[in-house]
Write a protein that holds these residues in place. Structure first.
Motif, PDB file in Angstrom:
ATOM      1  N   LEU A  97     -48.285  19.036 100.964  1.00 38.78           N
ATOM      2  CA  LEU A  97     -47.926  17.707 100.475  1.00 38.78           C
ATOM      3  C   LEU A  97     -48.382  16.610 101.415  1.00 38.78           C
ATOM      4  N   ARG A 152     -63.577   6.884 102.546  1.00 39.82           N
ATOM      5  CA  ARG A 152     -63.881   5.745 101.674  1.00 39.82           C
ATOM      6  C   ARG A 152     -64.632   4.635 102.401  1.00 39.82           C
ATOM      7  N   GLY A 177     -48.273   6.628  97.314  1.00 34.19           N
ATOM      8  CA  GLY A 177     -48.940   7.597  98.202  1.00 34.19           C
ATOM      9  C   GLY A 177     -49.986   6.839  98.999  1.00 34.19           C
ATOM     10  N   ASP A 199     -44.780   5.934 100.274  1.00 31.97           N
ATOM     11  CA  ASP A 199     -45.379   7.206 100.699  1.00 31.97           C
ATOM     12  C   ASP A 199     -44.263   8.132 101.182  1.00 31.97           C
ATOM     13  N   ASN A 229     -40.687  10.306  97.216  1.00 30.64           N
ATOM     14  CA  ASN A 229     -41.272  11.621  96.953  1.00 30.64           C
ATOM     15  C   ASN A 229     -41.675  11.630  95.487  1.00 30.64           C
ATOM     16  N   LEU A 230     -42.965  11.471  95.246  1.00 34.52           N
ATOM     17  CA  LEU A 230     -43.444  11.298  93.872  1.00 34.52           C
ATOM     18  C   LEU A 230     -43.184  12.521  92.997  1.00 34.52           C
ATOM     19  N   PHE A 251     -54.281   6.291  94.766  1.00 33.44           N
ATOM     20  CA  PHE A 251     -55.571   6.819  95.207  1.00 33.44           C
ATOM     21  C   PHE A 251     -55.406   8.229  95.789  1.00 33.44           C
TER      22      PHE A 251
HETATM   23  C1  LIG Z   1     -55.010  12.084 100.145  1.00 35.34           C
HETATM   24  S1  LIG Z   1     -53.861  11.016 100.866  1.00 35.34           S
HETATM   25  C2  LIG Z   1     -54.268   9.490 100.065  1.00 35.34           C
HETATM   26  C3  LIG Z   1     -53.811   8.267 100.835  1.00 35.34           C
HETATM   27  C4  LIG Z   1     -54.207   6.927 100.203  1.00 35.34           C
HETATM   28  N1  LIG Z   1     -53.733   6.803  98.868  1.00 35.34           N
HETATM   29  C5  LIG Z   1     -55.696   6.773 100.254  1.00 35.34           C
HETATM   30  O1  LIG Z   1     -56.379   7.201  99.300  1.00 35.34           O
HETATM   31  O2  LIG Z   1     -56.209   6.245 101.220  1.00 35.34           O
HETATM   32  C6  LIG Z   1     -52.395  11.500 100.078  1.00 35.34           C
HETATM   33  C7  LIG Z   1     -51.211  10.665 100.446  1.00 35.34           C
HETATM   34  O3  LIG Z   1     -50.128  11.049  99.605  1.00 35.34           O
HETATM   35  C8  LIG Z   1     -48.966  11.143 100.386  1.00 35.34           C
HETATM   36  N2  LIG Z   1     -48.077  12.100  99.696  1.00 35.34           N
HETATM   37  C9  LIG Z   1     -48.213  13.449  99.631  1.00 35.34           C
HETATM   38  N3  LIG Z   1     -47.225  13.982  98.911  1.00 35.34           N
HETATM   39  C10 LIG Z   1     -46.458  12.955  98.487  1.00 35.34           C
HETATM   40  C11 LIG Z   1     -45.269  12.883  97.711  1.00 35.34           C
HETATM   41  N4  LIG Z   1     -44.706  13.974  97.229  1.00 35.34           N
HETATM   42  N5  LIG Z   1     -44.738  11.667  97.482  1.00 35.34           N
HETATM   43  C12 LIG Z   1     -45.313  10.553  97.995  1.00 35.34           C
HETATM   44  N6  LIG Z   1     -46.431  10.561  98.749  1.00 35.34           N
HETATM   45  C13 LIG Z   1     -46.993  11.748  98.990  1.00 35.34           C
HETATM   46  C14 LIG Z   1     -49.445  11.608 101.750  1.00 35.34           C
HETATM   47  O4  LIG Z   1     -48.526  11.293 102.782  1.00 35.34           O
HETATM   48  C15 LIG Z   1     -50.757  10.844 101.873  1.00 35.34           C
HETATM   49  O5  LIG Z   1     -50.580   9.581 102.475  1.00 35.34           O
END
Ligand SMILES: C[S@@+](CC[C@H](N)C(=O)[O-])C[C@H]1O[C@@H](n2cnc3c(N)ncnc32)[C@H](O)[C@@H]1O
Length: 327
Positions: A97, A152, A177, A199, A229-230, A251
């Motif tokens: 996660l 990116r 997130g 996040d 927590n999505l 994203f």
């Molecule tokens: C691949 S990164 C993308 C970060 C950002 N959106 C970007 O693209 O720059 C995934 C993000 O989702 C967050 N994340 C993972 N599981 C999550 C959850 N269950 N609820 C909320 N956020 C979560 C992580 O902490 C991380 O910051």
């Protein structure tokens, strides 16, 4: 889904037990798990509620395991095989996660932010000349401290122009997130903005607040953050108390939080999110740079058509964006 609120309280309001699969589990056992998991540096900044929920999800799968943990004495509990198996499973799940995107050494980004602050103070940078070469290069270095924003870097220049050409320039952005994506603010070319980053990582949110506090001295930006927590979107509307934003970014998150191929969590989030426009992205390469098999995300096209939302796709280097009209 269970939440910490399900814990039974005694008269003195101290948490004493939780009911799981018809069994009362002592809160000591739960706390021992959470404390053990938090001793790991990688997970010690994760919100306890998130660890708790993962732990419960894993314990719920096996009543025999619960019974055997309940039988252990306080002294023997954390040394037992069963305890170690559960700790390992929770850690693996938290890593999937959260952990695999994080830079191990967070001191670098703290140092970069200090550099940025000093440059602004010593060189009399104002909101007019704030995107000079030095400031942009520190932002690039900051964006390199998170794997998603690092990937990116080549497309940030011009990306938001393309998105905002469709959505219009937003006055408010919700970022689910979010990671460190808000550090790309200089590329947004916005002068006024209300931003809410959500996040699972407390650490990233704390850093964003610090950056936001500093940047708001120079730009009319108001930055707020909230842990989320999505995955919990599956069972409830997580956004009932969030105001409607002009644009919501999601994203590179949806496929991390999906627990099954039905994409139920994604659909629930897409429907529930309070925003006029949604911008959802997916990587087209793996973290090891291999091209993914299904880069078009056919399931998104099918779902959006079924829900009746109009949308446009933008294929950028290593990332596919869906710009969805929810007006
Ligand atoms: C691949 S990164 C993308 C970060 C950002 N959106 C970007 O693209 O720059 C995934 C993000 O989702 C967050 N994340 C993972 N599981 C999550 C959850 N269950 N609820 C909320 N956020 C979560 C992580 O902490 C991380 O910051």
């Amino acid at each position: 889904m269970s939440s910490k609120k399900d814990l039974t309280k005694s008269n003195s309001s101290k948490l004493i037990s939780i009911k799981l699969l018809g069994r009362d589990i002592d809160v000591f056992l739960i706390e021992t798990f959470i404390e053990t998991i938090k001793t790991s540096k990688k997970f010690n900044s994760i919100d306890e509620e998130i660890i708790f929920n993962e732990l419960i999800r894993i314990l719920k799968k096996d009543s025999k395991l619960i019974d055997s943990l309940k039988e252990k004495s306080v002294e023997k509990l954390s040394k037992s095989k069963e305890f170690k198996v559960v700790v390992k499973e929770v850690k693996q799940s938290l890593h999937r996660l959260y952990g695999m995107f994080q830079e191990k050494d967070k001191t670098k980004r703290d140092e970069l932010l200090i550099n940025l602050k000093n440059e602004f103070e010593n060189n009399n940078i104002t909101n007019k000349n704030w995107n000079n070469e030095f400031v942009i290069s520190v932002h690039e270095n900051l964006l390199s401290t998170h794997s998603s924003t690092k990937e990116r870097l080549e497309i940030y220049e011009g990306l938001y122009d393309k998105i905002f050409e469709i959505t219009g320039k937003p006055k408010s952005i919700l970022d689910l997130g979010c990671g460190l994506n808000f550090l790309s603010f200089p590329y947004m070319n916005l002068n006024v903005l209300e931003y809410l980053g959500m996040d699972i990582s407390d650490d990233d949110l704390k850093f964003l607040r610090e950056y936001g506090e500093f940047i708001s001295k120079y730009k009319k930006v108001k930055i707020d953050t909230k842990p989320i927590n999505l995955i919990e979107a599956k069972n409830k509307n997580l956004f009932f108390d969030i105001k409607k934003h002009d644009v919501c970014f999601i994203f590179k998150v949806l496929e991390i939080i999906e627990l099954s191929k039905s994409h139920k969590i994604s659909e629930k989030i897409i429907v529930d999110v309070p925003a006029k426009w949604l911008v959802i992205s997916f990587p087209t390469r793996t973290l090891t740079k291999k091209m993914m098999n299904s880069i078009r995300r056919g399931w998104m096209h099918l779902m959006l058509d079924r829900l009746g939302y109009e949308y446009t796709t933008l294929m950028e280097k290593n990332e596919l964006f869906f710009v969805i009209n929810k007006n």
